[in-house]
Design a protein around this motif. Structure first.
Motif, PDB file in Angstrom:
ATOM      1  N   MET A  17       0.734  -1.103   0.006  1.00 17.13           N
ATOM      2  CA  MET A  17       0.070  -0.016   0.020  1.00 17.13           C
ATOM      3  C   MET A  17       0.989   1.115   0.088  1.00 17.13           C
ATOM      4  N   ARG A  18       0.511   1.993  -0.889  1.00 22.00           N
ATOM      5  CA  ARG A  18       1.491   3.618  -1.042  1.00 22.00           C
ATOM      6  C   ARG A  18       0.339   4.812  -0.741  1.00 22.00           C
ATOM      7  N   HIS A  19       0.929   5.457   0.201  1.00 26.32           N
ATOM      8  CA  HIS A  19       0.060   6.829   0.539  1.00 26.32           C
ATOM      9  C   HIS A  19       0.456   7.837  -0.350  1.00 26.32           C
ATOM     10  N   GLY A  20      -0.507   8.567  -0.504  1.00 28.77           N
ATOM     11  CA  GLY A  20      -0.636   9.859  -1.413  1.00 28.77           C
ATOM     12  C   GLY A  20      -1.560  10.886  -0.933  1.00 28.77           C
ATOM     13  N   ILE A  21      -1.483  12.096  -1.646  1.00 32.15           N
ATOM     14  CA  ILE A  21      -2.394  13.296  -1.404  1.00 32.15           C
ATOM     15  C   ILE A  21      -2.902  13.660  -2.645  1.00 32.15           C
ATOM     16  N   ASP A  22      -4.022  14.329  -2.843  1.00 30.74           N
ATOM     17  CA  ASP A  22      -4.555  15.045  -4.196  1.00 30.74           C
ATOM     18  C   ASP A  22      -4.604  16.336  -3.587  1.00 30.74           C
ATOM     19  N   ILE A  23      -3.826  17.519  -4.215  1.00 30.33           N
ATOM     20  CA  ILE A  23      -4.105  18.693  -4.080  1.00 30.33           C
ATOM     21  C   ILE A  23      -4.580  19.538  -5.212  1.00 30.33           C
ATOM     22  N   SER A  24      -5.272  20.713  -4.962  1.00 30.75           N
ATOM     23  CA  SER A  24      -5.891  21.784  -6.119  1.00 30.75           C
ATOM     24  C   SER A  24      -5.598  23.115  -5.972  1.00 30.75           C
TER      25      SER A  24
ATOM     26  N   VAL B  88       1.985  12.289  -5.174  1.00 29.52           N
ATOM     27  CA  VAL B  88       1.082  13.411  -4.966  1.00 29.52           C
ATOM     28  C   VAL B  88       0.417  13.525  -6.291  1.00 29.52           C
ATOM     29  N   CYS B  89      -0.944  14.020  -6.286  1.00 26.20           N
ATOM     30  CA  CYS B  89      -1.466  14.093  -7.422  1.00 26.20           C
ATOM     31  C   CYS B  89      -2.060  15.576  -7.470  1.00 26.20           C
TER      32      CYS B  89
ATOM     33  N   PHE C 121       3.233  24.094  -7.832  1.00 23.52           N
ATOM     34  CA  PHE C 121       3.076  22.703  -7.067  1.00 23.52           C
ATOM     35  C   PHE C 121       4.118  21.736  -7.671  1.00 23.52           C
ATOM     36  N   ARG C 122       4.010  21.495  -8.928  1.00 17.09           N
ATOM     37  CA  ARG C 122       4.949  20.458  -9.520  1.00 17.09           C
ATOM     38  C   ARG C 122       6.532  20.906  -9.299  1.00 17.09           C
ATOM     39  N   ASP C 123       6.765  22.375  -9.412  1.00 17.46           N
ATOM     40  CA  ASP C 123       8.213  22.519  -9.228  1.00 17.46           C
ATOM     41  C   ASP C 123       8.420  22.604  -7.837  1.00 17.46           C
ATOM     42  N   GLN C 124       7.562  22.628  -6.982  1.00 15.30           N
ATOM     43  CA  GLN C 124       7.970  22.556  -5.466  1.00 15.30           C
ATOM     44  C   GLN C 124       8.252  21.092  -5.217  1.00 15.30           C
ATOM     45  N   LEU C 125       7.372  20.141  -5.821  1.00 12.13           N
ATOM     46  CA  LEU C 125       7.529  18.547  -5.598  1.00 12.13           C
ATOM     47  C   LEU C 125       8.611  17.919  -6.191  1.00 12.13           C
TER      48      LEU C 125
END
Length: 180
Positions: free
Chosen positions: A1-8, A29-30, A42-46
């Motif tokens: 199991m892999r944990h993630g979040i989605d942000i907007s 992260v999505c 967000f992409r550039d931060q992540l």
């Protein structure tokens, strides 16, 4: 199991403490593509964290160039988002043409008004959205099949956020196979 979040676009810029939390505790992260400028930020931060980045598109015509070639992009089928078979089919083709891997986001209640009981989308990985009152992390065996999916790729189980990040919480069970 892999944990993630989605942000907007509703998520504030991530602080260093939040980036450290993501680095130390999450697998992926999505990022929502509602606003290309925020999605790029967000992409550039992540990107420096080395985590898997996915994206989701909520309406036809969003700027999908933010996602690098080969990225998974969820097509969001729910109220206020994709509500037409024609639009979902067109978005699937557009994502494939850009070299992205389309996935479907939704649940039986949101997908069946658009696709009925059709299994047309079941060759794509499913991100199933279902929240339980106790906010527990669902086991894959809790999934009830629909529209040809016998199990989800991932499960969005809470909108409660984490580490001060306004985000939905997700788990994935394995890596999706590329669509044919």
């Amino acid at each position: 199991m892999r944990h993630g979040i989605d942000i907007s676009n509703y998520t504030a810029p991530l602080t260093q403490g939040q980036l450290d939390f993501i680095r130390d505790n999450l697998n992926w992260v999505c990022i929502g593509l509602q606003r290309a400028d925020k999605a790029r930020a967000f992409r550039d931060q992540l990107l420096p964290l080395g985590k898997q980045l996915m994206y989701y598109v909520d309406l036809p015509g969003r700027d999908i160039s933010v996602a690098s070639v080969g990225s998974s992009v969820w097509i969001d089928i729910e109220e206020g988002c994709f509500q037409s078979r024609i639009d979902v089919r067109a978005e699937r083709q557009r994502l494939l043409a850009f070299g992205h891997m389309p996935m479907i986001y939704g649940n039986k209640t949101s997908i069946q008004p658009v696709f009925g009981n059709s299994t047309e989308l079941s060759d794509l990985p499913l991100v199933h959205a279902q929240y339980y009152n106790d906010h527990h992390i669902p086991d894959i065996t809790e999934f009830t099949p629909y529209n040809g999916w016998t199990q989800p790729y991932a499960w969005q189980y809470s909108s409660g956020g984490v580490a001060g990040i306004n985000a939905d919480l997700d788990v994935s069970y394995d890596d999706p196979a590329p669509p044919t």
